[in-house]
Design a protein around this motif. Structure first.
Motif, mmCIF file in Angstrom:
data_model
loop_
_atom_site.group_PDB
_atom_site.id
_atom_site.type_symbol
_atom_site.label_atom_id
_atom_site.label_comp_id
_atom_site.label_asym_id
_atom_site.label_seq_id
_atom_site.Cartn_x
_atom_site.Cartn_y
_atom_site.Cartn_z
ATOM 1 N N UNK A 76 0.951 -1.039 -0.170
ATOM 2 C CA UNK A 76 -0.102 -0.065 0.029
ATOM 3 C C UNK A 76 1.017 1.322 -0.098
ATOM 4 N N UNK A 77 1.801 1.199 0.886
ATOM 5 C CA UNK A 77 2.771 2.407 0.794
ATOM 6 C C UNK A 77 3.448 2.725 -0.627
ATOM 7 N N UNK A 88 2.275 1.790 -3.600
ATOM 8 C CA UNK A 88 1.273 2.300 -4.172
ATOM 9 C C UNK A 88 1.136 3.920 -4.155
ATOM 10 N N UNK A 89 0.900 4.199 -2.823
ATOM 11 C CA UNK A 89 0.830 5.424 -2.586
ATOM 12 C C UNK A 89 1.897 6.406 -2.933
ATOM 13 N N UNK A 139 -4.863 -1.196 -8.086
ATOM 14 C CA UNK A 139 -5.183 -0.252 -7.081
ATOM 15 C C UNK A 139 -6.340 -0.365 -6.469
ATOM 16 N N UNK A 140 -7.486 -0.955 -6.928
ATOM 17 C CA UNK A 140 -8.599 -1.138 -6.266
ATOM 18 C C UNK A 140 -8.542 -1.960 -5.040
ATOM 19 N N UNK A 158 -6.660 -0.046 -2.306
ATOM 20 C CA UNK A 158 -7.453 1.114 -1.778
ATOM 21 C C UNK A 158 -8.342 0.112 -0.778
ATOM 22 N N UNK A 159 -8.732 -0.867 -1.114
ATOM 23 C CA UNK A 159 -9.431 -1.731 -0.291
ATOM 24 C C UNK A 159 -8.625 -2.107 1.036
ATOM 25 N N UNK A 200 -6.268 -0.514 2.304
ATOM 26 C CA UNK A 200 -5.906 0.657 2.981
ATOM 27 C C UNK A 200 -7.102 0.950 3.847
ATOM 28 N N UNK A 201 -8.141 0.980 3.417
ATOM 29 C CA UNK A 201 -9.670 1.099 4.106
ATOM 30 C C UNK A 201 -9.502 0.151 5.270
ATOM 31 N N UNK A 218 -7.274 0.891 7.973
ATOM 32 C CA UNK A 218 -7.890 2.110 9.100
ATOM 33 C C UNK A 218 -8.887 1.445 9.779
ATOM 34 N N UNK A 219 -9.824 0.921 9.305
ATOM 35 C CA UNK A 219 -10.862 0.500 9.887
ATOM 36 C C UNK A 219 -10.510 -0.447 11.230
ATOM 37 N N UNK A 229 -14.179 3.632 -4.234
ATOM 38 C CA UNK A 229 -13.900 2.283 -3.793
ATOM 39 C C UNK A 229 -15.254 1.242 -4.295
ATOM 40 N N UNK A 284 -14.862 0.643 -8.029
ATOM 41 C CA UNK A 284 -13.317 0.359 -8.472
ATOM 42 C C UNK A 284 -12.959 1.262 -9.851
ATOM 43 N N UNK A 344 -6.741 7.938 -3.235
ATOM 44 C CA UNK A 344 -6.020 7.118 -2.268
ATOM 45 C C UNK A 344 -5.323 8.093 -0.967
ATOM 46 N N UNK A 345 -4.758 9.207 -1.589
ATOM 47 C CA UNK A 345 -4.372 10.201 -0.522
ATOM 48 C C UNK A 345 -5.525 10.593 0.293
ATOM 49 N N UNK A 405 -8.088 9.309 1.046
ATOM 50 C CA UNK A 405 -8.623 8.105 2.184
ATOM 51 C C UNK A 405 -7.573 7.987 3.256
ATOM 52 N N UNK A 413 -8.399 8.955 7.220
ATOM 53 C CA UNK A 413 -8.187 8.011 8.101
ATOM 54 C C UNK A 413 -7.151 8.659 9.325
#
Lengths: 540, 540
Positions: A312-313, A315-316, A338-339, A342-343, A345-346, A349-350, B316, B319, B342-343, B345, B349
């Motif tokens: 993730x890091x 990709x960002x 990336x999708x 993104x999931x 990352x979310x 965080x959750x 998200x 996609x 992405x940034x 998101x 968070x």
């Protein structure tokens, strides 16, 4: 005799019997196997009430075809009395804007208007439908789930939280689950199998064809939270020594590319990764150029064992849309898009936010009360230990408390101020550790700065609280003692906030999870003992 | 006379003077304007010590060219004594793996080996370099920043936290900042202008050329946290009535497409958005097909005023890699790409987690102690109010506390158990609200479930704590009272955890920020008053 081979009469009998017993699911199963004409014949043999009931079980897709074949009068009658008749919905239309989809679906389900509920769900993208399903109580969730066709169910399944998804998958008949699973990308299928209990997961795996089973087994062999766990194998690879024109001809044969294809992978004869050919470069290249001339060989592949956080890091940081995944010896295994990142990352965080309260982010919001109680009691139990630790500290000073009751009144103030100051440093350090911005290289500077803040804030609030305490209890001594205790506790809190995450990490414990509870124990113990201890020394 | 027009002698004098005063930055500025040959001439006129000092100020890019032109003996001498000589670095190479980049850079800076520090930074992607800069104390950060060339500084600038970025931008000379800003995409430039104080931000805006200024002004007119604030205007749009072959020819003229171009936007004559043409579809289409035949007209554009959270949610759920942004009347304004989403998101968070401790996620970790103290004191002040509220509740029961000191010992246990139970419900509800999974449509079900959990956990821990209290203080009465108080507090805590976020939201306050402090006030007040109140009634 199987249901598929029923004669018209037997069919009518079977349906009448199922309707009589209220087994609507059975009716739907029978209807699904009929052609439109067979369904029409069946409908015309039933009485009016049965017709309406059966009509309500017919799927949206079949509905149009059957309507065309039906006797027009009967068709009109069924439409008029159908429970998702647009006319009867009219009066609700105005307020529909304000009523949430959750309320709309639940209202429809309660009224037995399943088609309406399905229609609301049908308008949503699978991910949104998944969100809506999760917001329904389990019984309603199952009732609507059993009415979804397998293709759609499969697409929704991958977006559900693990616990909810596994639960609903288990409710499906084997054949349905297999149908649903066929809709899924391999990476989603891997997630599903991992979410299912061992037995059913294994069964699902075994029911795939040999090639897919082998691919799945490969992918299942990587840790869930790694590049291998995130990757899919739907990439398109081309050789470096072919011309752009050939690549374009090859792509035209495919007609449609896999979702999120922004680049093709370039490999050698042995499938070793050489670089990428971006579509944006491909469309601006001449047909006679070689792939090796227009490819980007600087674009690094990810190792299959890279952690998902590191993925993730990257990709960002590098703003990637997709990246190749290779084995240790450079063989191209798949790609990550990336999708999925993104999931992930979310989800991270959750997980962090839920974890701080001792909750599992994959759990069902409407899990049975007993299950939820058991899960949450773990965190309460941990807290009880720290609470009794604090109580035992207070217990050491019963003499002081008996003589000066004001101490009992004020002691929570000292503890809670330390807790807040400490949690600020803790949060800052946990983020710093996660981002790699705090390490031995700058720890001393940070320590100095945090101690400075702790001391200044300690002095500020010591003076203020001391003032209030003096006014309240008319005792200068209490003011001095509480002021000093607050200063001590804030400085210790800041120190603890800095050190606890470092120590927890050294022991392999996620500081985001356990950090605040350990911190609270420290600030409670230091707060109570410094306040009551100073009081014992100076005021008794 | 400007520096650019200096004669060789004047140049030598200027450099000697600057070196004498230790103004290395000035030397670098002079060097930057010289050709390689001029720099070589200058070097050969200086004494040995000056040569070495000047050599260390030469940028990596110019270094190679100058080395080629230099007298070989001098070149070798300079290289041998240069402070980033690979030979002298050799002994460190082994441990370099273990030393973090932060430590490496700081060590290099402390030793005055700026070129080495720049080289470490130079190996990193701008986002990673930004992360590293943030982890340095401000003085070291400035010292390395002043040595970066403007192009690279610009690319790093957009990845820095607002406060850090604005601070470093303000340290740059106007010309340098303008150079750096020229490297930026429009959307990043908008962010930079918004992060700068009003004056310098406006000045930067005004120094752009007319066309760019107009575009910037347009983009600055949208709220930062909206689709308009996230969008960029680097999209490529094509008309629906042209052929695929023409599109491909047009793209070839561009040679390279903007980053993250996975689709072209299809518009009509008046620039109204009609749909998208995916590159993956474009490369699989025949040259004589019309764009209107291969475009996806189902793909919805985002309204320019959509909130950034809603944008993230849609990216998200659907996609997407990029999406068009349109005005209310359907005119294509720009596009949003997934990297910015992405940034956003990640920022959301971070903001949530930092916000829970009353911290600002855009703040500098190494902001001056006084600034940080002031910022953090706000949250401590809020907490003090709730702490004194709790203390005043305890104050009502001084009589009971004077008679039974065990109450003072045990009362924090009651309060803290309520706090934990409440925060679990609070966290669940806050997430549910954020995801749209909790609303009036399912509130009652959730309430019932949470009350069930609260009651069950209340009973469980009431019995356990009562048992411990009885054993500890040898009083059955205290056991009864604390058990009952815990049950009451846990049920109230769960209720508060459910209602507080709903109420805060109604008043337009973000429940993630203020929720836990308000909850803690409730559980403290209920915990202390129920425990001490019951004790007063039953034990006195």
């Amino acid at each position: 005799m199987s249901e598929e081979a029923l004669s018209a009469v037997e069919l009518q009998e079977a349906v009448t019997e199922a309707l009589g017993k209220g087994k609507l699911k059975r009716v739907r199963r029978i209807l699904r196997d009929l052609t439109a004409q067979e369904a029409v014949d069946l409908l015309q043999q039933l009485d009016e009430q049965q017709q309406q009931l059966v009509w309500n079980q017919i799927g949206d897709e079949a509905e149009q075809e059957i309507l065309l074949l039906l006797d027009p009068a009967l068709a009109e009658h069924l439409l008029l009395h159908s429970n998702d008749n647009p006319d009867t919905l009219e009066p609700e239309a105005d307020e529909a804007e304000e009523v949430s989809p959750i309320a709309q679906v639940r209202e429809a389900l309660e009224g037995g208007r399943f088609k309406r509920a399905l229609k609301i769900l049908g308008k949503l993208h699978p991910a949104q439908a998944a969100g809506l399903l999760e917001a329904l109580p389990p019984s309603e969730r199952s009732s609507i789930w059993s009415r979804l066709d397998s293709a759609r169910a499969g697409r929704i399944l991958v977006h559900l939280r693990e616990e909810v998804g596994a639960g609903l998958a288990m409710e499906m008949a084997d054949g349905e689950l297999l149908d649903a699973a066929r809709q899924l990308d391999l990476d989603d299928l891997v997630d599903l199998i991992q979410a299912l209990p061992f037995g059913p997961g294994r069964q699902l795996l075994l029911s795939m064809d040999v090639k897919k089973r082998q691919q799945l087994a490969d992918m299942l062999s990587y840790p869930e939270e790694s590049a291998g766990g995130l990757m899919n194998i739907d990439h398109i690879s081309v050789r470096a020594d072919v011309r752009v024109g050939s690549v374009l001809r090859y792509l035209r044969l495919l007609e449609d590319l896999p979702d999120h294809t922004d680049k093709l992978m370039v490999v050698d004869r042995e499938n070793h990764y050489l670089g990428v050919l971006r579509l944006s470069r491909l469309v601006t290249s001449m047909a006679d150029e070689l792939v090796s001339e227009v490819m980007d060989s600087e674009f690094k592949a990810l190792d299959v064992l890279t952690s998902s956080q590191e993925v993730a890091r990257q990709f960002e940081d590098l703003d990637m849309l997709s990246a190749a995944v290779t084995s240790e010896d450079g063989v191209l295994l798949g790609r990550i898009t990336v999708d999925d990142v993104m999931d992930s990352i979310r989800e991270d965080s959750e997980r962090a936010i839920m974890g701080m309260a001792g909750l599992d982010d994959e759990a069902d919001m409407f899990a049975p009360v007993l299950t939820s109680t058991r899960r949450r009691s773990v965190w309460l139990g941990c807290n009880l230990i720290t609470a009794f630790l604090a109580a035992s500290v207070i217990g050491q000073f019963q003499g002081a408390l008996e003589q000066i009751v004001a101490l009992a009144v004020l002691m929570p103030v000292v503890a809670s101020m330390g807790g807040i100051a400490g949690s600020q440093t803790l949060t800052l350090v946990i983020r710093g550790l996660a981002l790699g911005q705090v390490d031995t290289g700058n720890l001393k500077v940070l320590l100095g700065k945090e101690l400075g803040i702790g001391t200044l804030n300690g002095l500020l609030w010591a003076v203020l609280v001391a003032g209030v305490a003096i006014l309240w209890f008319g005792s200068l001594g209490i003011g001095w003692v509480i002021g000093l205790a607050i200063l001590i506790n804030l400085v210790c809190a800041v120190l603890a906030g800095l050190l606890i995450p470092l120590i927890l990490r050294r022991f392999g414990i996620d500081p985001a999870l356990a950090g605040s509870m350990v911190l609270m124990a420290v600030t409670d113990v230091v707060g109570f003992s410094s306040f009551l201890g100073l009081a014992t020394v100076f005021l008794l």
